[in-house]
Motif scaffolding. Structure first.
Motif, PDB file in Angstrom:
ATOM      1  N   MET A 259      46.316  16.303 -20.579  1.00  0.00           N
ATOM      2  CA  MET A 259      47.097  17.136 -19.512  1.00  0.00           C
ATOM      3  C   MET A 259      46.282  17.800 -18.592  1.00  0.00           C
ATOM      4  SD  MET A 259      50.375  17.419 -20.180  1.00  0.00           S
ATOM      5  CE  MET A 259      50.805  19.053 -19.532  1.00  0.00           C
ATOM      6  N   GLY A 260      46.601  17.337 -17.229  1.00  0.00           N
ATOM      7  CA  GLY A 260      45.866  17.994 -16.169  1.00  0.00           C
ATOM      8  C   GLY A 260      44.510  17.414 -16.005  1.00  0.00           C
ATOM      9  N   TYR A 261      44.130  16.220 -16.722  1.00  0.00           N
ATOM     10  CA  TYR A 261      43.100  15.291 -16.264  1.00  0.00           C
ATOM     11  C   TYR A 261      43.501  14.027 -15.728  1.00  0.00           C
ATOM     12  CZ  TYR A 261      40.021  18.396 -18.730  1.00  0.00           C
ATOM     13  OH  TYR A 261      39.069  19.613 -19.199  1.00  0.00           O
ATOM     14  N   ALA A 262      42.470  13.554 -14.824  1.00  0.00           N
ATOM     15  CA  ALA A 262      42.901  12.442 -14.044  1.00  0.00           C
ATOM     16  C   ALA A 262      41.656  11.550 -14.437  1.00  0.00           C
ATOM     17  CB  ALA A 262      43.033  12.449 -12.681  1.00  0.00           C
ATOM     18  N   ALA A 263      41.773  10.139 -14.641  1.00  0.00           N
ATOM     19  CA  ALA A 263      40.820   9.029 -14.652  1.00  0.00           C
ATOM     20  C   ALA A 263      40.112   9.136 -13.483  1.00  0.00           C
ATOM     21  CB  ALA A 263      41.372   7.761 -14.971  1.00  0.00           C
ATOM     22  N   ALA A 264      38.978   8.357 -13.390  1.00  0.00           N
ATOM     23  CA  ALA A 264      38.192   8.050 -12.113  1.00  0.00           C
ATOM     24  C   ALA A 264      38.898   7.534 -11.245  1.00  0.00           C
ATOM     25  CB  ALA A 264      37.057   7.659 -12.507  1.00  0.00           C
ATOM     26  N   ASP A 265      38.645   7.840 -10.005  1.00  0.00           N
ATOM     27  CA  ASP A 265      39.518   7.438  -8.713  1.00  0.00           C
ATOM     28  C   ASP A 265      38.768   6.008  -8.642  1.00  0.00           C
ATOM     29  OD1 ASP A 265      40.867   7.564  -6.219  1.00  0.00           O
ATOM     30  OD2 ASP A 265      38.959   7.753  -5.263  1.00  0.00           O
ATOM     31  N   ARG A 266      37.277   5.851  -8.687  1.00  0.00           N
ATOM     32  CA  ARG A 266      36.731   4.850  -8.700  1.00  0.00           C
ATOM     33  C   ARG A 266      35.502   4.741  -9.522  1.00  0.00           C
ATOM     34  NH1 ARG A 266      32.649   4.639  -4.486  1.00  0.00           N
ATOM     35  NH2 ARG A 266      32.718   6.691  -3.772  1.00  0.00           N
ATOM     36  N   SER A 267      35.038   3.386  -9.899  1.00  0.00           N
ATOM     37  CA  SER A 267      33.910   3.354 -10.742  1.00  0.00           C
ATOM     38  C   SER A 267      33.046   1.837 -10.557  1.00  0.00           C
ATOM     39  CB  SER A 267      34.375   3.637 -12.179  1.00  0.00           C
ATOM     40  OG  SER A 267      35.244   2.565 -12.396  1.00  0.00           O
ATOM     41  N   TYR A 268      31.984   1.767 -11.104  1.00  0.00           N
ATOM     42  CA  TYR A 268      31.196   0.649 -10.974  1.00  0.00           C
ATOM     43  C   TYR A 268      30.270   0.353 -11.870  1.00  0.00           C
ATOM     44  CZ  TYR A 268      28.270   3.053  -7.558  1.00  0.00           C
ATOM     45  OH  TYR A 268      27.345   4.088  -7.206  1.00  0.00           O
ATOM     46  N   MET A 269      29.661  -0.455 -12.083  1.00  0.00           N
ATOM     47  CA  MET A 269      28.369  -0.750 -12.790  1.00  0.00           C
ATOM     48  C   MET A 269      27.116  -1.065 -12.018  1.00  0.00           C
ATOM     49  SD  MET A 269      29.224  -0.587 -16.096  1.00  0.00           S
ATOM     50  CE  MET A 269      27.919  -0.913 -16.934  1.00  0.00           C
ATOM     51  N   THR A 270      25.983  -0.391 -12.145  1.00  0.00           N
ATOM     52  CA  THR A 270      24.765  -0.741 -11.248  1.00  0.00           C
ATOM     53  C   THR A 270      24.258  -1.785 -11.789  1.00  0.00           C
ATOM     54  OG1 THR A 270      23.206   0.743 -12.418  1.00  0.00           O
ATOM     55  CG2 THR A 270      24.643   1.983 -10.942  1.00  0.00           C
ATOM     56  N   ASP A 271      23.032  -2.199 -11.022  1.00  0.00           N
ATOM     57  CA  ASP A 271      22.445  -3.286 -11.642  1.00  0.00           C
ATOM     58  C   ASP A 271      21.714  -2.978 -12.756  1.00  0.00           C
ATOM     59  OD1 ASP A 271      20.738  -1.514 -10.216  1.00  0.00           O
ATOM     60  OD2 ASP A 271      19.675  -3.120  -8.989  1.00  0.00           O
ATOM     61  N   LYS A 272      21.451  -1.691 -13.078  1.00  0.00           N
ATOM     62  CA  LYS A 272      20.659  -1.224 -14.342  1.00  0.00           C
ATOM     63  C   LYS A 272      21.704  -1.016 -15.393  1.00  0.00           C
ATOM     64  CE  LYS A 272      16.540   0.243 -12.235  1.00  0.00           C
ATOM     65  NZ  LYS A 272      16.685  -0.341 -11.033  1.00  0.00           N
ATOM     66  N   GLY A 273      22.848  -1.485 -15.341  1.00  0.00           N
ATOM     67  CA  GLY A 273      23.855  -1.617 -16.323  1.00  0.00           C
ATOM     68  C   GLY A 273      24.434  -0.123 -16.699  1.00  0.00           C
ATOM     69  N   VAL A 274      24.399   0.705 -15.792  1.00  0.00           N
ATOM     70  CA  VAL A 274      24.941   1.948 -15.973  1.00  0.00           C
ATOM     71  C   VAL A 274      26.401   2.140 -15.275  1.00  0.00           C
ATOM     72  CG1 VAL A 274      22.772   3.010 -16.310  1.00  0.00           C
ATOM     73  CG2 VAL A 274      23.897   3.490 -14.296  1.00  0.00           C
TER      74      VAL A 274
ATOM     75  N   PHE B  46      31.123   7.131 -12.195  1.00  0.00           N
ATOM     76  CA  PHE B  46      32.417   7.224 -12.142  1.00  0.00           C
ATOM     77  C   PHE B  46      32.726   8.376 -11.007  1.00  0.00           C
ATOM     78  CE2 PHE B  46      31.967   5.764 -16.464  1.00  0.00           C
ATOM     79  CZ  PHE B  46      32.913   5.000 -16.533  1.00  0.00           C
ATOM     80  N   TYR B  47      33.688   8.185 -10.216  1.00  0.00           N
ATOM     81  CA  TYR B  47      33.763   9.072  -9.063  1.00  0.00           C
ATOM     82  C   TYR B  47      35.216   9.719  -9.230  1.00  0.00           C
ATOM     83  CZ  TYR B  47      29.797   6.834  -6.640  1.00  0.00           C
ATOM     84  OH  TYR B  47      28.658   6.590  -6.231  1.00  0.00           O
ATOM     85  N   PRO B  48      35.447  11.029  -8.995  1.00  0.00           N
ATOM     86  CA  PRO B  48      36.438  11.750  -9.006  1.00  0.00           C
ATOM     87  C   PRO B  48      37.479  11.569  -7.436  1.00  0.00           C
ATOM     88  CG  PRO B  48      34.706  13.266  -8.410  1.00  0.00           C
ATOM     89  CD  PRO B  48      34.103  11.927  -8.674  1.00  0.00           C
ATOM     90  N   SER B  49      38.724  11.694  -7.657  1.00  0.00           N
ATOM     91  CA  SER B  49      39.191  11.683  -6.320  1.00  0.00           C
ATOM     92  C   SER B  49      38.787  12.500  -5.472  1.00  0.00           C
ATOM     93  CB  SER B  49      40.869  11.571  -6.602  1.00  0.00           C
ATOM     94  OG  SER B  49      41.064  12.866  -6.852  1.00  0.00           O
TER      95      SER B  49
ATOM     96  N   VAL C 136      27.050   7.201 -16.646  1.00  0.00           N
ATOM     97  CA  VAL C 136      27.079   7.133 -18.227  1.00  0.00           C
ATOM     98  C   VAL C 136      26.155   5.830 -18.521  1.00  0.00           C
ATOM     99  CG1 VAL C 136      28.590   6.672 -20.132  1.00  0.00           C
ATOM    100  CG2 VAL C 136      29.431   7.889 -18.229  1.00  0.00           C
ATOM    101  N   ILE C 137      25.133   6.130 -19.292  1.00  0.00           N
ATOM    102  CA  ILE C 137      24.289   4.945 -19.798  1.00  0.00           C
ATOM    103  C   ILE C 137      24.704   4.789 -21.326  1.00  0.00           C
ATOM    104  CG2 ILE C 137      21.834   4.609 -20.485  1.00  0.00           C
ATOM    105  CD1 ILE C 137      21.049   6.849 -18.462  1.00  0.00           C
TER     106      ILE C 137
END
Ligand code: MIG
Length: 699
Positions: free
Chosen positions: A9-24, A27-30, A165-166
């Motif tokens: 409740m009250g939480y939202a998933a990341a607005d946008r996310s990706y993997m970097t070339d280091k495999g991490v 996650f970005y908030p809106s 996140v690693i």
């Protein structure tokens, strides 16, 4: 608000996310506003997308705003053990703890009941029961906090921030990725790994010489003498008191002649005084942090009213760096940056107002102190390191800092601030130093003997006997406490301290190799015991026994019933250091080889001409080890001027063959003679000294 399935409740998933070339995963908030966070002080390179986060990705932050704060929650499930958090008081295992990220002058770690110390590392490492591990970075310098339970929850007083996140198979792999992201330490000068003597303060210069002479007369191997604030003229940075330190060059020469290095303190506060060149220059160029109305902020510290350089500005950092040129030319070898939270006297918050203004620059937006406070010390040591390197381009800079931020290990080593001569704080220095190592900072240690209050013979003996196995080894004490040098309590304590410090110097080939490992792949020098067997749940909370590198277990004599990893870790005694009942017990990992030097009185005299290889065979009759060597200073090692040795041992029946071979570098200075110490449950059996690189012996 639309809720994604499974999100609270009250939480939202990341607005946008990706993997970097280091495999991490990132996650970005809106509503993320990059100008409020980037360029990040944490990362060596700005993060870039190399693809989508895979659908089976496990750890996904959820974002929310609550009570005016930006909140991120990362559900991690049950059974996770938490570590890291940077510089923190309390136990090794961080479950149930809260840490406040707001760098604070925290005498005896009492501010906010220990929740707030001198440095901020918005970083949590989690280790699951099966030994797999993850790491979470909140890329946020604003005033914030974290709690760790079934969820990890970050709360910030600043704008919405991104989370990295690693996910890896082991804690060691997580730390390697952390180092790839946040940078590797530079190789420290070898002398910085020796024993160091400090006091607030040794003055006048004759007293400094007396301390140096006493160390040599008492045969305490040692490398560094420290100059605390009283060497300055009225606490004005980059000056010397004309009466107490009339000839700094002469003093430094005196120390160098006796194979000591000299480290001097520089604080950020610049005394407000017309005619004082540092203040005049900063005022003329308008380099100071401003208050909310735009006038240079003035806060009180040691010199009285002070200006504070705005280290967020590239031109200010550069200027600060240039101040080191003439200063270092007096023969100063290293710099100690203190009070850089920044600490301010006579105000309730003990720092500057949150609405003070920093100008930024070089891509960094201007912003309030609320944003830049936690990076103040970080930006100061960045400036210091660059300036020192420019002043002495052929030497490895050494900076020690009190305040710092995640990523700041690239610029400075650290000590754990103002502890006290208290057995509880001696014990706490173990998890503190380990957690710093699990947060990217491998080079740290406490004030040995304790800073505040009077030390006792027993405490100094106990503390030195385990402190010599920490990455940074310095005895320091506050003004108005009783003397705390190894000889200050009589011959019995002196003997115990000497034995402990002798052991440090004999172990230098091993310790230096560990710093090389930290430089290569971010592995901590001092490690928690659970690194010996990450699946063994009985080791996870152990913070009295610890590891120096991967092969040496240290159990302080006062520690009772510590957890122990399985396997035949055999006790080693270095033969010229008789057991006095106080020294820490050392145990060597089965399957390992530890290189040990002859005793030296300082790192200038230190060499591995006569090298002992301590061999503890595993159940298969095998062991391996490594020794890394270079000039101990300068940068020749980058061009191959080093020697990397691989040592192997294998038993065939009762015959053991040990081979030392150079497997890296083009430095051609092999040991002149070697011998093997076979480590057995009943002690060490030494072979005679031999020339060459192969030793054969019988079990
Ligand atoms: O207000 O320079 O943590 O190591 O001896 C105290 C004097 C200022 C605090 C440091 C400590 C140092 C002391 N400093």
């Amino acid at each position: 608000m639309a809720l994604t399935l499974g999100i609270g409740m009250g939480y939202a998933a990341a607005d946008r996310s990706y993997m970097t070339d280091k495999g991490v995963a990132v996650f970005y908030p809106s509503g993320y506003d990059a100008t409020q966070h980037e360029p990040s002080p944490i990362f060596v390179n700005e993060l870039k997308s190399a693809g989508d986060v895979p659908s089976e990705w496990n750890l996904s932050p959820e974002f929310s705003i609550s009570g005016g704060k930006n909140v991120v929650r990362i559900p991690v499930g049950k059974g996770v053990d938490f570590y890291g958090n940077g510089e923190v008081s309390g136990p090794l295992r961080r479950n149930g703890k809260e840490v406040r990220f707001w760098n604070t002058d925290a005498p005896k770690y009492e501010a906010d009941e220990g929740r707030r110390l001198y440095q901020s590392h918005p970083w949590v490492m989690g280790v699951r029961p099966d030994g797999t591990a993850f790491g979470i970075i909140a890329d946020n310098t604003w005033k914030s906090s974290v709690t760790m339970d079934d969820d990890i929850v970050f709360e910030s007083e600043g704008p919405a921030f991104r989370v990295i996140v690693i996910e890896k198979e082991s804690p060691a792999e997580v730390l390697k990725v952390l180092a790839d992201l946040t940078g590797h330490i530079e190789m420290p000068p070898l002398w910085a790994l020796g024993y160091q003597q400090c006091r607030w303060s040794y003055f006048p210069d004759s007293r400094v010489k007396e301390i140096a002479d006493s160390l040599r007369i008492n045969k305490i191997p040692s490398d560094v003498i420290w100059m605390d604030i009283d060497y300055m003229d009225n606490f004005k940075v980059f000056t010397f008191d004309k009466e107490k330190f009339p000839d700094p060059k002469g003093l430094n020469d005196y120390l160098h002649d006796r194979n000591f290095k000299a480290v001097y303190m520089i604080d950020p506060g610049v005394k407000v005084e017309e005619g004082y060149w540092v203040d005049d220059q900063g005022t003329a160029a308008d380099y100071w942090v401003k208050d909310a109305s735009g006038t240079p902020y003035v806060g009180e510290v040691w010199p009285g009213p002070c200006h504070f350089p705005d280290f967020t500005r590239p031109e200010v950092r550069e200027w600060w760096g240039t101040l080191y040129k003439d200063y270092m030319a007096t023969g100063i070898d290293g710099v100690w940056n203190d009070m850089n939270e920044p600490a301010i006297f006579n105000v309730e918050t003990s720092t500057m107002p949150e609405d003070n203004r920093h100008l930024g620059g070089g891509g960094l937006a201007s912003g309030p102190h609320l944003r830049y406070h936690n990076a103040y010390g970080y930006n100061m040591v960045k400036a210091s390191r660059d300036g020192i390197l420019a002043a002495n381009p052929d030497k490895r800079p050494f900076v020690l800092t009190r305040s710092n931020f995640l990523g700041g290990h690239r610029y400075a080593a650290t000590w754990t601030g103002d502890n006290a001569s208290d057995p509880a704080l001696m014990k706490m220095s173990i998890p503190m130093t380990i957690n710093l190592g699990l947060s990217g900072q491998p080079f740290s240690g406490p004030d040995i003997g304790g800073f505040f209050d009077d030390c006792t013979p027993k405490l100094l003996a106990q503390w030195t006997s385990m402190g010599v196995y920490f990455p940074f080894v310095r005895n320091h004490s506050a003004a108005d406490t009783r003397s705390q040098e190894p000889w200050a309590f009589g011959s019995e304590t002196l003997d115990v301290c000497r034995t402990a410090i002798n052991r440090r110097y004999r172990l230098l080939p091993y310790v230096y190799t560990l710093f090389r490992e930290a430089y290569e792949d971010g592995m901590p020098v001092m490690r928690p015991l659970f690194f010996a067997d990450v699946k063994d749940s009985s080791l996870r909370a152990e913070h009295e026994a610890f590891l120096l590198g991967g092969d040496l277990m240290v159990i302080p004599r006062w520690a009772e019933n510590t957890a122990r990893p399985s396997g035949e870790w055999n006790r080693i005694l270095l033969e010229d250091t008789p057991d006095d009942g106080v020294q820490a017990n050392l145990y060597q990992r089965p399957g390992s080889i530890i290189p040990v030097a002859e005793l030296s009185q300082n790192t200038a005299e230190y060499n591995t001409d006569k090298l002992t290889l301590l061999v503890n065979l595993d159940t298969e009759g095998k062991a391996t080890g490594r020794m890394y060597e270079d000039a101990g200073d300068g940068f020749g090692f980058r061009d191959g001027q080093y020697a990397d040795y691989t040592v192997t041992a294998s038993a065939d029946g009762n015959d053991v063959t040990i081979r030392l071979s150079q497997t890296g570098g083009n430095w051609n200075k092999p040991p002149k003679s070697i011998r093997v110490g076979l480590v057995t449950p009943n002690g060490i059996k030494y072979t005679p000294w031999t020339k060459g690189d192969v030793v054969s012996c019988k079990l």
